[in-house]
Design a protein around this motif. Sequence first.
Motif, PDB file in Angstrom:
ATOM      1  N   LEU A 143      -3.579  -1.036  -4.380  1.00 24.20           N
ATOM      2  CA  LEU A 143      -4.310  -0.319  -3.330  1.00 24.20           C
ATOM      3  C   LEU A 143      -4.387   1.179  -3.629  1.00 24.20           C
ATOM      4  N   THR A 144      -3.310   1.721  -4.167  1.00 24.00           N
ATOM      5  CA  THR A 144      -3.322   3.140  -4.544  1.00 24.00           C
ATOM      6  C   THR A 144      -4.379   3.393  -5.619  1.00 24.00           C
ATOM      7  N   ARG A 190      -5.240  -5.076   7.533  1.00 24.83           N
ATOM      8  CA  ARG A 190      -4.153  -4.283   6.948  1.00 24.83           C
ATOM      9  C   ARG A 190      -4.590  -3.599   5.660  1.00 24.83           C
ATOM     10  N   GLY A 219       6.100  -2.433   2.337  1.00 22.73           N
ATOM     11  CA  GLY A 219       4.719  -2.468   1.891  1.00 22.73           C
ATOM     12  C   GLY A 219       3.771  -1.779   2.855  1.00 22.73           C
ATOM     13  N   PHE A 248       4.120   4.916  -0.279  1.00 19.45           N
ATOM     14  CA  PHE A 248       4.448   3.671   0.424  1.00 19.45           C
ATOM     15  C   PHE A 248       5.937   3.548   0.692  1.00 19.45           C
ATOM     16  N   THR A 273       0.779  -2.732  -3.379  1.00 19.91           N
ATOM     17  CA  THR A 273       0.692  -1.315  -2.974  1.00 19.91           C
ATOM     18  C   THR A 273       0.153  -0.462  -4.127  1.00 19.91           C
ATOM     19  N   THR A 315      -4.934   0.389   5.265  1.00 24.47           N
ATOM     20  CA  THR A 315      -4.142   1.059   4.232  1.00 24.47           C
ATOM     21  C   THR A 315      -5.034   1.903   3.332  1.00 24.47           C
ATOM     22  N   PHE A 351       2.788  -6.768   1.772  1.00 22.30           N
ATOM     23  CA  PHE A 351       2.305  -6.170   0.530  1.00 22.30           C
ATOM     24  C   PHE A 351       3.479  -6.043  -0.434  1.00 22.30           C
ATOM     25  N   LEU A 407       2.371   2.133   4.515  1.00 20.25           N
ATOM     26  CA  LEU A 407       2.297   3.553   4.202  1.00 20.25           C
ATOM     27  C   LEU A 407       3.398   4.315   4.926  1.00 20.25           C
ATOM     28  N   GLY A 465      -5.743   4.914   5.154  1.00 21.33           N
ATOM     29  CA  GLY A 465      -4.547   5.761   5.139  1.00 21.33           C
ATOM     30  C   GLY A 465      -4.351   6.467   3.816  1.00 21.33           C
ATOM     31  N   LEU A 466      -4.905   5.884   2.763  1.00 21.68           N
ATOM     32  CA  LEU A 466      -4.808   6.508   1.438  1.00 21.68           C
ATOM     33  C   LEU A 466      -5.961   7.479   1.190  1.00 21.68           C
TER      34      LEU A 466
END
Lengths: 509, 256
Positions: B169-170, B214, A217, A212, B166, B218, B161, A219, B221-222
């Motif tokens: 979310l990870t 979002r 916040g 990140f 973050t 995300t 975020f 990516l 994206g992860l």
Amino acid sequence: MSTRTVCAGVVSCALMIAWAFAALVPIRAQSESPAQPHTAWIQAGSDVVLPPNMTFENGLGRLGVLNTSGPIDTKGHPFFEAIGSNSRACVTCHQPANAMSVSVESIRERWRITQGRDPLFAAIDGSNNPSLPQDQEASHSLLLNRGLFRVGLPWPPPGVSPEFTIEIVRDPEGVNRDPVYGLTSARPTVSVFRRPRVAANLKYVTSPDGLFNVKLGVLMEKDPDTGLPSSMNIMADARAASLAVQAEAAYRDHQGGTTPLPRTQLERILAFENQIYVAQAWDARGGSLVEPDGPAALGPANVARHQVHVLNGPKTPAFHFFDMWLQRSPAADPRAEFRASVARGNDLFLNRRFWVKDVAHINSIGLGNPAKRTCAVCHNAQTSGMDLAPGWVDLGTTNYPTWTEAPVWSEASDLPVFRLTCRPDAPPHPFLGRSIYTADPGRALVTGRCADIGAITMGQFRGLAARAPYFSNGSARDLRELVDYYDRRFDMRLSGQEKQDLINFLAVL
Amino acid sequence: MTTDRAWRTAALLGLGALVASVSSAQQSTTPASSRRQFVTCPIVRDTRTQPCWLAEYEGELYYLGQQGGVANDFYPPQLGHQVLVEGSVGQGRVCGGVPLQPVKVSVLRELAPACRTILPAEDGIDAPPPVPAPRGLAPSWVRVDSAGEVTLYFDFDSDFFSLHVTIALTNLAKHVADSPAPHIAVTGFRAATRLSSGQVLTERADMGAVRARRVADTLVGLGVPAGLVTVNSPAAAQPADGLNDPWNRRVEVRVR
């Protein structure tokens, strides 16, 4: 063993050969080479061998350039050959003598020597406007006076629905209203003017911070080749997610490359860029900067050996330790005095707190506005002085009213001025609102976001003495003007001595 | 920009250990009389150590928190903007103000040029000792009921975020990767907040959808397959009660 060395162009080569003979020192590939002039120029297509350790004179001392892979033959090397269509090479704008950027002093010297015919002054970006008569000095004033190259970016950015509209308020060079190159041309383009960044010490520049961007916040973008997160710190507007992307774009946009850059050439360019380290190595007042017991930050070999991605902190200060220079010698000793000044400058950089205010992407990300911080909080990456996180911030250099340009209409500026108006439903710029005057929208020209207007990625602090002027818009002619800007911008109230200490500190990096 | 290295490492590695630090429920037990919800200009006070953040309401000065890093729970306000303060009155005085604890502050989007008050340092008024970053995910940003049941909280009219979000979310993406054929439901809410004056502020109409999208993007994206994610957002704003309003501005992620 080769006897070729760094020289190119009829005049500079002749001068260097004469100098070499006069000194009776054969110039050849070797581990150490004598210091060469600041304006020692490597022209595209030069046939020289660069030794692994080079030194170049500059106004404050000598720059050291280290090639960790040994000598390199420029003949046939794609970093040094004109692989595009306009006789330029990568080296044209990334000269070893200028810390792998290019200084105004060198640019002027090239103009003088070649009467403006050096490929450096190519119409496409080495002039204020490609439509101007190219044989006139005035058509290249931004390059000659500020070291700025034109960066033409498509508007709107591909695949982006911008949050703001752009109007041209002033266009001194005519390029943004130009029927071929301007905003209303068949290929709508916004032209801004920026300094070339340092193509050295790149392990620090390309080191990713994580998945990140902790500031925003969001990516991180990914390196298209590896799929790994990018540092997003390579370019002023972070538009290249990898060195390969940057190199290919530069080949196309600055060298007139019309066919795909062959992979083998790209890899040689990247390999060279990743093995070059630059730093000031000797100071005219402070002497050698690379003594065994001296500061661990100084000199290119130290830059090459340190770890990347180390966050500034009490045990890992941004530029390591200068304590050994704090002791004054009993008798007046100009060298010791200078070194003590450098150490004090380092201390100011690390510990002098001031109100950092109204900086988008610093004060708008959860740290508070204002925040009582130090230089090293933002310039927090050990050894490089960049930001470990993506470093684009709106320091204020390009946006009214804190920009570096003339504050009133009667003092002409040679940069374009745009008015950006944010859509009512979009988040505004956090400290400038919805109607912003700017000479360079920075990152916003890539993202289309109002919050990014004026945000420029901070550059590394190395080899500063060899590559004036400073800031992405070349507005600080020397280190004093750079320090003065911060002093004014943040009301730091630095004393004359404190300013000099900071200047001396920056000069030896 | 500074961050706590431990947090950064945690984010890089997606350490599931942080999931274990389940936050307590956010449901307020504060009586309404002790609740303060208001919009005002924030005030920053210089001190010998860290700046303090304050806000004045009906003649009283309230202490919101002090300068820290993005790993901290408290994200300070911004001069140049008004701030929505939602907190419960605590005991004593801190840095010259009555503490609001817990407190949620939301920087309002539009500029407020009049909000420019910096108070000088004063003898006898000091900042409290620095507040260390929480060991787990800060409860004002994230609620973790289980590895696959996470709620993310937001400032008013914001989809920002925080570092804590973050990391959450990870962790979620890692949990999904470890789960057999999961389905991930992402539901974004917008909400209203009832000020102490009785006025009700309501978030923008698309805020819940923007937050949910979002979060979903995300996660994808992860590495979460897009086909596993469904996104919902009720159109209506969550109603305000003047007590629990900050916890209605949220995105719920449920992995099943």
